[in-house]
Design an enzyme around this catalytic site. Structure first.
Site, short mmCIF file in Angstrom:
data_model
loop_
_atom_site.label_atom_id
_atom_site.label_comp_id
_atom_site.label_asym_id
_atom_site.label_seq_id
_atom_site.Cartn_x
_atom_site.Cartn_y
_atom_site.Cartn_z
N ASN A 57 0.87 -1.18 0.00
CA ASN A 57 0.00 0.00 0.00
C ASN A 57 0.90 1.23 0.00
O ASN A 57 1.47 1.57 1.02
CB ASN A 57 -0.90 -0.05 1.25
N TRP A 58 1.01 1.86 -1.16
CA TRP A 58 1.93 3.00 -1.27
C TRP A 58 1.40 4.27 -0.60
O TRP A 58 2.13 5.24 -0.44
CB TRP A 58 2.21 3.30 -2.75
N HIS A 114 -9.43 1.43 4.95
CA HIS A 114 -8.15 1.59 5.64
C HIS A 114 -8.35 2.57 6.80
O HIS A 114 -9.13 3.53 6.70
CB HIS A 114 -7.08 2.12 4.67
N GLU A 130 -5.31 -4.65 10.71
CA GLU A 130 -4.25 -3.66 10.90
C GLU A 130 -4.51 -2.87 12.19
O GLU A 130 -5.33 -1.94 12.19
CB GLU A 130 -4.23 -2.68 9.73
N SER A 185 3.55 -2.11 10.34
CA SER A 185 4.99 -2.22 10.58
C SER A 185 5.59 -3.58 10.19
O SER A 185 6.50 -4.07 10.85
CB SER A 185 5.33 -1.87 12.03
N GLY A 196 2.85 -1.08 4.22
CA GLY A 196 2.90 0.32 3.86
C GLY A 196 4.31 0.75 3.52
O GLY A 196 4.83 0.47 2.43
N GLY A 197 4.98 1.39 4.46
CA GLY A 197 6.31 1.97 4.25
C GLY A 197 7.31 1.05 3.56
O GLY A 197 8.02 1.48 2.65
P1 PGA Z 1 3.01 0.32 7.55
O1 PGA Z 1 1.49 0.55 7.00
O2 PGA Z 1 3.49 -0.99 6.96
O3 PGA Z 1 3.76 1.49 7.07
O4 PGA Z 1 2.91 0.23 9.04
C1 PGA Z 1 0.61 -0.52 6.82
C2 PGA Z 1 -0.69 -0.02 6.26
O5 PGA Z 1 -1.16 1.04 6.67
O6 PGA Z 1 -1.28 -0.69 5.38
#
Ligand code: PGA
Length: 253
Positions: A13-14, A99, A169, A215, A236-237
């Site tokens: 997820n960018w 989300h 999440e 994370s 995400g990141g």
């Molecule tokens: P993150 O985000 O991996 O940066 O914690 C996950 C997400 O929000 O889908």
């Protein structure tokens, strides 16, 4: 939990990151995946502005494409919104709905999320339905109740094992570097699995992938992906750089 297990999915997820400069990461990713035996599906969910461009790069690869949000109508006077039909037209086969950032920033309720998921199904897209508790809810011991209620209300009547993925999440784990313990994740995923079986029946309920998100990074992916009823990750990141994303996908090689 059972002999029937869903095919895992690792989805990136960018969020609101990425311009044409990021196309090189997609080229790197598809290149790195060539010839690798994978026990999961791989998806990238870039901003809508990049979908068509990335579709050109991933079309003949093993990477599929998803949107990050959608409207529940096909078209009309909804300035700034994107319909599921538009996402499909741009090359997406899935869309993230509900989300926690959409729920927090745009006041999206479970009812709205369910209608967006229904719109995804109408357009032939898979809905990736996100649920998760806040830190306050976790501290108050309300995690299972909260996540169970969100799941029940966010799944539309059209949900089945082929068109639905659930992403658990915890809001407090997103972008913070914090993760629940594997025991905590196992407990929530088991609860979500039971909720899916209740909502969709024993067969479909067992086949819906339940992703963990919050994370996830190369250093913890293997441990987290090995937890019972965890069928992949929403990242995400760590999905922005191909090298990091591959480090997570490796949990399924
Ligand atoms: P993150 O985000 O991996 O940066 O914690 C996950 C997400 O929000 O889908």
């Amino acid at each position: 939990m059972a002999s029937i297990t869903p095919r895992p999915l690792v989805a990136g997820n960018w969020k609101m990151n990425g311009t044409t400069v990021s196309l090189k990461e997609v080229r790197l990713l598809t290149g790195m995946l060539k010839g690798v035996r994978l026990k999961c599906d791989v998806m990238v969910c870039p901003p809508s502005t990049l979908l068509s461009r990335i579709n050109g790069l991933t079309k003949s690869s093993r990477v599929s494409l998803g949107g990050q949000d959608c409207h529940d109508q096909v078209n009309g006077a909804h300035t700034g919104d994107v319909s599921t039909e538009m996402l499909e037209d741009a090359g997406a086969t899935a869309v993230i709905v509900g989300h926690s950032e959409r729920r927090a920033d745009h006041g999206e309720t479970d009812t709205i999320v369910a209608s967006k998921a229904a719109a995804a199904h109408r357009a032939g897209l898979v809905s990736i339905v996100c649920i998760g508790e806040t830190l306050k809810e976790r501290k108050a011991g309300e995690t299972l109740r909260r996540v169970g209620a969100q799941l029940k209300k966010s799944l539309p009547a059209s949900a089945n094992s082929k068109n639905t993925v659930v992403a658990y999440e915890p809001v407090w784990a997103i972008g913070t570097g914090l993760t629940p313990t594997t025991d905590e994740i196992r407990a929530v995923h088991r609860h979500v699995r039971k909720g899916l079986i209740r909502a969709l029946g024993p067969k479909a309920g067992l086949l819906v992938p339940i992703l963990y998100g919050g994370s996830v990074k190369p250093s913890n992916a293997e441990e987290l992906m090995a937890v019972e009823d965890v069928n992949g990750a929403l990242v995400g990141g760590a999905s922005l750089k191909a090298a990091d994303f591959i480090g997570i996908i490796k949990a399924y090689t």
